[in-house]
Design an enzyme around this catalytic site. Structure first.
Site, PDB file in Angstrom:
ATOM      1  N   THR A 422       0.881  -1.148   0.000  1.00  0.00           N
ATOM      2  CA  THR A 422       0.000   0.000   0.000  1.00  0.00           C
ATOM      3  C   THR A 422       0.916   1.195   0.000  1.00  0.00           C
ATOM      4  O   THR A 422       2.131   1.032  -0.097  1.00  0.00           O
ATOM      5  CB  THR A 422      -0.875  -0.081   1.277  1.00  0.00           C
ATOM      6  OG1 THR A 422      -1.752  -1.174   1.138  1.00  0.00           O
ATOM      7  CG2 THR A 422      -1.670   1.148   1.582  1.00  0.00           C
ATOM      8  N   THR A 440      -4.369   2.332  -1.502  1.00  0.00           N
ATOM      9  CA  THR A 440      -3.931   0.968  -1.786  1.00  0.00           C
ATOM     10  C   THR A 440      -4.643   0.401  -3.005  1.00  0.00           C
ATOM     11  O   THR A 440      -5.687   0.922  -3.418  1.00  0.00           O
ATOM     12  CB  THR A 440      -4.238   0.075  -0.557  1.00  0.00           C
ATOM     13  OG1 THR A 440      -3.647  -1.213  -0.738  1.00  0.00           O
ATOM     14  CG2 THR A 440      -5.730  -0.107  -0.343  1.00  0.00           C
ATOM     15  N   SER A 488     -10.325  -3.248   6.850  1.00  0.00           N
ATOM     16  CA  SER A 488      -8.961  -2.796   6.538  1.00  0.00           C
ATOM     17  C   SER A 488      -8.159  -2.663   7.819  1.00  0.00           C
ATOM     18  O   SER A 488      -8.704  -2.658   8.924  1.00  0.00           O
ATOM     19  CB  SER A 488      -9.029  -1.446   5.840  1.00  0.00           C
ATOM     20  OG  SER A 488      -7.743  -0.878   5.715  1.00  0.00           O
ATOM     21  N   GLY A 510      -0.357  -4.081   5.328  1.00  0.00           N
ATOM     22  CA  GLY A 510      -1.429  -4.999   5.728  1.00  0.00           C
ATOM     23  C   GLY A 510      -1.732  -4.813   7.204  1.00  0.00           C
ATOM     24  O   GLY A 510      -1.737  -3.688   7.719  1.00  0.00           O
TER      25      GLY A 510
END
Ligand code: GLU
EC number: 2.3.2.2
Length: 611
Positions: A422, A440, A488, A510
């Site tokens: 991201t 992302t 997320s 992540g």
């Protein structure tokens, strides 16, 4: 810091910077430009500085070109939101494997005039026909990569509408003005560095499944060479069309039709043998998409107000809960091992609760305020023992009915896999406004599917859903659903002191985004490191997993030995996160900070650098 070099970089306008790079390129014997990358490895990638201090505004991103574009917008009178959108659009060019209009993200904005923090949730959504079996076939969950490299994983993109919404609410420039520098960058190209080359090489096999992706990113069948110039005329044309027609071209027009066409009918090279599942996204799904304006999460940490993103991201609630837990411990005066122990334990506990309780609040009852309450944190902090590590997986607590006696019963919900790439940008302007924005396309390279003729990759964000219930018999808040947003971990964060901006930070990575932000925050607030130093230290990440991830520089250290003696078990993670941030110094100057090494280093700059 090499301030002379920084000054030179910071004062070049984007076209000049490009011209410099391209002049270097042109001096080499060229072999005729191809539509995308040329294979002559002679030009030098734009220089990057991980730190810059000065006045007039600041930008920190992973890309020299993107940061430079943001600085140029600030220098020419744009505010932080204008610069953030221009920087994000440029990252769509230079960081196409981590961001772009095929993806989504979370935008946090501090308005200096109102002393208030606002957020936008621009997360991708599942199509209206999705159900909880989105990733189940014949009663079995699809393999992770089978799901990723397909139309099935693609969520309705949110980034472009996020940019428009942010500009409408707080910006001073139009979307067309904000896209224009990135359009030029895509047209003229940028010099490929080692990171871009390596990211392409890592994805070479799956990129080769999809002819449109191979044609763009594997010119001549190979990743672009370091030092070659990478151009993306298709993306330049897409940005140009958006400049003329506005976001409707994507959400209700021909760009959108091209997106749904490829999602529903992935175009695969038959020789690859890949079977790409189709997705169900329709033009109606695109037309129905909206960005959610919502209240930030807020916790008080050592007298600072820490603002983050509320669900659908778990970022704000999980960092918030961990900070509330850490408020029980005197981290400033603890030994380094005791500090790291408390940090890991707070994170472990907060992840146990995140996994059980956080999903898209429009679909599940997320106890956001209860998760952020001090009362709940108090009921969890007492689990932490100074002389031994907890064992994962740890069971979640009940935030709505916190136990009085600090018991930990119940069934643990595992931390499920998520991608690790991201990008995060941070911007501050001369008026004191600040943007902290994480965006992302999920995996590095997203779904690996490029929209033919459009120059951008589509996300695979829907694989952030749990494919099947995490624990049989326990409600899972993160199963797919129609129009639902996958949970997320993105954690763009802004911290205020006495109602005024203090610092901002965020990261990719992540689920390790949450621990990265937490570690940077505590290193800075409690351990007295500058933001730049806090970003640079070796990272460790505990996410309610049996083993704690650690970067190579940590393994074998004295702290490793100290924590291992408490029962912590470590496993190698070569690189955790890639943060950027901005800090307001006591004398009123801004300090922009980025990674010195991770992801090939980041690019921090200010409008008027210190001499
Ligand atoms: N998809 C991840 C999330 O939303 C971000 C991907 C990453 O940082 O690797 O949390």
């Amino acid at each position: 810091m090499n301030s002379r070099r920084l000054r030179r970089t910071a004062r070049l306008t984007p076209p000049l910077l490009l011209a410099a790079a391209l002049t270097a390129f042109a001096l080499a014997p060229t072999a005729g430009a191809t539509p995308a990358a040329s294979a002559v490895p002679t030009a030098v990638p734009a220089p990057k500085q991980p730190e810059a201090t000065g006045t007039g505004g600041a930008v920190a991103s992973v890309s020299a070109e993107a940061t430079d574009i943001g600085i140029s917008v600030l220098r020419h009178g744009g505010n932080a939101v204008d610069a953030a959108v221009a920087t994000a659009a440029a990252l769509g060019v230079t960081e196409p494997f981590s961001s772009g209009i095929g993806g989504g993200g979370y935008f946090v904005y501090y308005d200096a005039r109102r002393h208030k923090v606002f957020t936008l949730d621009g997360r991708e959504t599942a199509p209206s026909t999705a159900d909880q079996n989105l990733f189940v076939e014949n009663g079995q969950p699809l393999g992770f990569w089978t799901a990723v490299d397909s139309g099935r994983s693609v969520g309705v993109p949110g980034s472009l509408l996020t940019w428009q919404r942010a500009l409408d609410r707080w910006g001073t420039r139009s979307l067309a003005q904000s896209l224009h520098p990135a359009e030029q960058l895509a047209d003229h190209g940028f010099v490929v560095d080692q990171t871009f080359h390596d990211q392409t090489a890592q994805n070479q096999t799956r990129f080769s499944y999809f002819p449109a992706t191979a044609a763009l990113f594997l010119p001549g069948g190979q990743p672009p060479a370091v030092g070659s110039v990478f151009r993306n005329p298709d993306l330049a044309a897409t940005y140009r069309e958006l400049e003329h027609k506005g976001v409707g071209a994507l959400y209700r027009g021909d760009i959108g039709r091209d997106i749904t066409q490829v999602v529903q009918h992935p175009q695969v090279d038959p020789a690859s043998g890949w079977y790409a599942r189709s997705g169900a996204m329709t033009p109606a799904d695109l037309a129905a998409y909206d960005v959610r304006a919502q209240a930030p999460t807020e916790v008080d940490y050592r007298g600072l107000d820490v603002y983050g993103i509320a669900p659908s991201s778990s970022g704000g609630t999980t960092t918030g809960e961990a900070l509330n837990i850490l408020g029980h411990f005197d981290l400033a005066h603890a030994s380094q091992v005791q500090y790291l122990h408390d940090y890991l334990e707070a994170s472990r506990i907060a992840f146990a609760d995140r996994n059980r309780w956080v999903g898209d609040p429009r679909f599940v009852d997320v106890p956001t305020q209860a998760l952020l309450s001090q009362r709940f944190a108090d009921s969890r902090a007492c689990l932490i023992r100074p002389d031994s590590s907890l064992t994962s997986p740890l069971a979640p607590g009940d935030p709505v009915h916190p136990s009085g006696g600090c018991v930990n019963a119940g069934t643990p919900a595992p931390t499920t896999p998520e991608g690790t790439h991201t990008t995060h940008l941070t911007v501050a302007d001369r008026w004191g406004n600040v943007v902290s924005y994480t965006l992302t396309i999920e995996q590095t390279g997203g779904s690996a599917m490029t929209v033919p003729g459009r120059g951008f990759l589509l996300n695979n964000e829907l694989t952030d859903f749990d494919f099947t219930p995490a624990v049989a018999g326990v409600p899972d808040p993160n199963l797919p659903g129609p129009g639902k947003r996958p949970r997320s971990s993105m954690s763009p964060t802004i911290v205020l002191k006495d109602g005024r901006f203090d610092f901002a930070v965020g990261s990719p990575g992540g689920a390790s985004i949450i621990t990265t932000v937490l570690q940077v925050l505590t290193e800075h607030v409690d351990r007295g490191l500058s933001l730049e130093q806090a970003i640079a230290v070796p990272r460790i990440s505990q996410r309610n997993l049996a083993k704690t991830e650690a970067e190579p520089a940590f393994l074998g250290s004295v702290d490793d030995a100290g924590l291992t003696a408490l029962g912590e078990m470590f496993t190698l993670n070569p690189e955790i996160g890639a943060a950027t941030g901005i800090q307001l110094l006591p004398d009123g100057r801004l300090q922009a900070a980025a990674e010195p090494v991770r992801r090939g280093g980041g690019a921090a700059a200010v409008v008027d650098p210190d001499e």
